[in-house]
Design a protein around this motif. Structure first.
Motif, PDB file in Angstrom:
ATOM      1  N   LYS A  58       6.056  18.841 -15.340  1.00 50.07           N
ATOM      2  CA  LYS A  58       5.791  19.228 -16.429  1.00 50.07           C
ATOM      3  C   LYS A  58       4.755  20.061 -17.273  1.00 50.07           C
ATOM      4  O   LYS A  58       4.870  20.978 -17.700  1.00 50.07           O
ATOM      5  N   LEU A  59       3.502  19.784 -15.811  1.00 43.90           N
ATOM      6  CA  LEU A  59       3.001  21.176 -16.116  1.00 43.90           C
ATOM      7  C   LEU A  59       3.951  22.989 -16.160  1.00 43.90           C
ATOM      8  O   LEU A  59       3.024  24.247 -16.910  1.00 43.90           O
ATOM      9  N   GLU A  60       4.092  22.913 -15.416  1.00 49.82           N
ATOM     10  CA  GLU A  60       4.553  24.286 -14.754  1.00 49.82           C
ATOM     11  C   GLU A  60       5.612  24.583 -15.471  1.00 49.82           C
ATOM     12  O   GLU A  60       6.045  26.034 -15.552  1.00 49.82           O
ATOM     13  N   HIS A  61       6.619  23.411 -15.841  1.00 43.96           N
ATOM     14  CA  HIS A  61       7.330  23.878 -17.216  1.00 43.96           C
ATOM     15  C   HIS A  61       6.837  24.493 -18.644  1.00 43.96           C
ATOM     16  O   HIS A  61       7.068  25.817 -19.025  1.00 43.96           O
ATOM     17  N   ARG A  62       5.741  24.179 -18.499  1.00 43.39           N
ATOM     18  CA  ARG A  62       5.248  24.425 -19.865  1.00 43.39           C
ATOM     19  C   ARG A  62       4.543  26.375 -19.646  1.00 43.39           C
ATOM     20  O   ARG A  62       4.122  26.217 -20.580  1.00 43.39           O
ATOM     21  N   LEU A  63       4.004  26.206 -18.561  1.00 41.43           N
ATOM     22  CA  LEU A  63       3.658  27.622 -17.881  1.00 41.43           C
ATOM     23  C   LEU A  63       4.673  28.362 -18.375  1.00 41.43           C
ATOM     24  O   LEU A  63       4.575  29.332 -18.545  1.00 41.43           O
ATOM     25  N   SER A  64       5.704  28.105 -17.544  1.00 41.68           N
ATOM     26  CA  SER A  64       6.495  29.110 -17.667  1.00 41.68           C
ATOM     27  C   SER A  64       7.173  29.248 -18.857  1.00 41.68           C
ATOM     28  O   SER A  64       7.239  30.156 -19.186  1.00 41.68           O
ATOM     29  N   GLN A  75       0.833  -1.302   0.220  1.00 43.86           N
ATOM     30  CA  GLN A  75       0.172   0.402  -0.237  1.00 43.86           C
ATOM     31  C   GLN A  75       0.839   0.976   0.041  1.00 43.86           C
ATOM     32  O   GLN A  75       0.435   2.069  -0.842  1.00 43.86           O
ATOM     33  N   ALA A  76       2.083   1.272   0.426  1.00 47.87           N
ATOM     34  CA  ALA A  76       3.352   2.210   1.008  1.00 47.87           C
ATOM     35  C   ALA A  76       3.082   2.868  -0.368  1.00 47.87           C
ATOM     36  O   ALA A  76       3.752   3.723  -0.595  1.00 47.87           O
ATOM     37  N   THR A  77       3.953   1.262  -1.504  1.00 49.94           N
ATOM     38  CA  THR A  77       4.817   1.507  -2.025  1.00 49.94           C
ATOM     39  C   THR A  77       4.113   2.140  -3.209  1.00 49.94           C
ATOM     40  O   THR A  77       4.286   2.996  -4.349  1.00 49.94           O
ATOM     41  N   GLY A  78       2.262   1.313  -3.349  1.00 51.56           N
ATOM     42  CA  GLY A  78       1.188   2.409  -4.395  1.00 51.56           C
ATOM     43  C   GLY A  78       1.114   3.689  -4.537  1.00 51.56           C
ATOM     44  O   GLY A  78       1.137   4.422  -5.224  1.00 51.56           O
ATOM     45  N   GLU A  79       0.878   4.719  -2.886  1.00 54.87           N
ATOM     46  CA  GLU A  79       1.024   5.642  -2.460  1.00 54.87           C
ATOM     47  C   GLU A  79       2.139   6.176  -2.895  1.00 54.87           C
ATOM     48  O   GLU A  79       1.823   7.456  -3.293  1.00 54.87           O
ATOM     49  N   LEU A  80       3.784   6.078  -2.780  1.00 56.49           N
ATOM     50  CA  LEU A  80       4.411   6.706  -3.474  1.00 56.49           C
ATOM     51  C   LEU A  80       5.291   6.679  -4.391  1.00 56.49           C
ATOM     52  O   LEU A  80       5.091   8.549  -4.892  1.00 56.49           O
ATOM     53  N   ALA A  81       4.024   5.850  -5.480  1.00 56.96           N
ATOM     54  CA  ALA A  81       4.551   5.674  -7.216  1.00 56.96           C
ATOM     55  C   ALA A  81       3.447   6.345  -7.338  1.00 56.96           C
ATOM     56  O   ALA A  81       3.793   7.483  -8.476  1.00 56.96           O
ATOM     57  N   GLN A  82       1.889   7.017  -6.375  1.00 55.55           N
ATOM     58  CA  GLN A  82       1.221   7.481  -7.560  1.00 55.55           C
ATOM     59  C   GLN A  82       1.558   9.244  -6.877  1.00 55.55           C
ATOM     60  O   GLN A  82       1.399  10.129  -7.903  1.00 55.55           O
ATOM     61  N   ALA A  96      -3.749  23.574 -10.307  1.00 55.93           N
ATOM     62  CA  ALA A  96      -4.691  23.677  -8.950  1.00 55.93           C
ATOM     63  C   ALA A  96      -4.887  22.128  -8.707  1.00 55.93           C
ATOM     64  O   ALA A  96      -4.804  21.769  -7.673  1.00 55.93           O
ATOM     65  N   ALA A  97      -5.196  21.418 -10.140  1.00 56.34           N
ATOM     66  CA  ALA A  97      -6.271  20.659  -9.715  1.00 56.34           C
ATOM     67  C   ALA A  97      -5.121  19.342  -9.466  1.00 56.34           C
ATOM     68  O   ALA A  97      -5.694  18.420  -8.800  1.00 56.34           O
ATOM     69  N   LEU A  98      -3.718  19.390  -9.977  1.00 54.66           N
ATOM     70  CA  LEU A  98      -3.295  18.734  -9.402  1.00 54.66           C
ATOM     71  C   LEU A  98      -2.570  18.597  -7.989  1.00 54.66           C
ATOM     72  O   LEU A  98      -2.832  17.829  -7.343  1.00 54.66           O
ATOM     73  N   ARG A  99      -2.145  19.888  -8.082  1.00 52.35           N
ATOM     74  CA  ARG A  99      -2.187  20.419  -6.869  1.00 52.35           C
ATOM     75  C   ARG A  99      -2.950  20.030  -5.356  1.00 52.35           C
ATOM     76  O   ARG A  99      -3.002  18.957  -4.434  1.00 52.35           O
ATOM     77  N   ALA A 100      -4.262  19.654  -5.607  1.00 45.28           N
ATOM     78  CA  ALA A 100      -5.526  19.446  -4.458  1.00 45.28           C
ATOM     79  C   ALA A 100      -5.830  17.964  -5.124  1.00 45.28           C
ATOM     80  O   ALA A 100      -5.917  17.182  -3.824  1.00 45.28           O
ATOM     81  N   GLU A 101      -5.222  17.398  -5.508  1.00 44.60           N
ATOM     82  CA  GLU A 101      -5.305  16.049  -5.913  1.00 44.60           C
ATOM     83  C   GLU A 101      -4.101  15.365  -4.639  1.00 44.60           C
ATOM     84  O   GLU A 101      -4.125  14.335  -4.183  1.00 44.60           O
ATOM     85  N   GLY A 152       5.243  10.071  -7.461  1.00 44.18           N
ATOM     86  CA  GLY A 152       5.656  10.824  -7.964  1.00 44.18           C
ATOM     87  C   GLY A 152       5.216  10.995  -9.530  1.00 44.18           C
ATOM     88  O   GLY A 152       5.886  11.612 -10.323  1.00 44.18           O
ATOM     89  N   ARG A 153       4.422  10.510  -9.867  1.00 46.69           N
ATOM     90  CA  ARG A 153       3.421  10.458 -11.123  1.00 46.69           C
ATOM     91  C   ARG A 153       3.220  11.531 -11.137  1.00 46.69           C
ATOM     92  O   ARG A 153       2.896  12.848 -12.206  1.00 46.69           O
ATOM     93  N   LEU A 154       2.336  12.049  -9.866  1.00 47.21           N
ATOM     94  CA  LEU A 154       1.525  12.884  -9.986  1.00 47.21           C
ATOM     95  C   LEU A 154       2.578  14.682  -9.951  1.00 47.21           C
ATOM     96  O   LEU A 154       2.687  15.320 -10.222  1.00 47.21           O
ATOM     97  N   GLN A 155       3.784  13.831  -8.658  1.00 52.19           N
ATOM     98  CA  GLN A 155       5.017  15.054  -8.863  1.00 52.19           C
ATOM     99  C   GLN A 155       5.915  15.174 -10.519  1.00 52.19           C
ATOM    100  O   GLN A 155       5.804  16.844 -11.105  1.00 52.19           O
TER     101      GLN A 155
END
Length: 120
Positions: A37-43, A20-27, A82-87, A29-32
């Motif tokens: 990527k989105l922050e780079h595109r925004l910049s 369970q902890a491994t799955g949460e860390l992987a998720q 903002a949606a990703l940060r909320a997630e 990491g994917r969100l990060q």
């Protein structure tokens, strides 16, 4: 229940917790990765908009349609961030408040953004 059965049960419980902890860390990491990527595109979009406005001003021309497209694209990227940060924070998107200028999370009753100082 003998000692071996008890140890097997404890080991299974530990394995489930680790999975369970491994799955949460992987998720997370994917969100990060998506967030970066989105922050780079925004910049990049913000820099391009600045260069466009500079060029238009320098040459004395106007192209409001192109400027508006960049502004709309930037707003969409800020919404996605903002949606990703909320997630990432586990906060439901509809309950979270974000700065319209920079997309940073803000208190619902705040008058100014703590990140950029923009008026809310």
């Amino acid at each position: 229940m003998n000692v071996f059965d008890h140890l097997t049960s404890v080991a299974a419980c530990c394995a489930d917790t680790v999975l369970q902890a491994t799955g949460e860390l992987a998720q997370k990491g994917r969100l990060q990765a998506q967030l970066l990527k989105l922050e780079h595109r925004l910049s990049r979009a913000q820099r391009q908009l600045g260069a466009l406005v500079y060029t238009l001003r320098k040459t004395g021309t106007e192209n409001e349609a192109l400027v508006a497209r960049y502004v709309d694209a930037i707003a969409e990227l800020e919404t996605q961030i903002a949606a990703l940060r909320a997630e990432e924070d586990g906060v439901p998107e509809e309950d979270a408040a974000y700065c319209p200028q920079c997309g940073a999370p803000v208190e619902a009753d705040a008058l100014f953004c703590p990140a950029c100082g923009g008026s809310l």
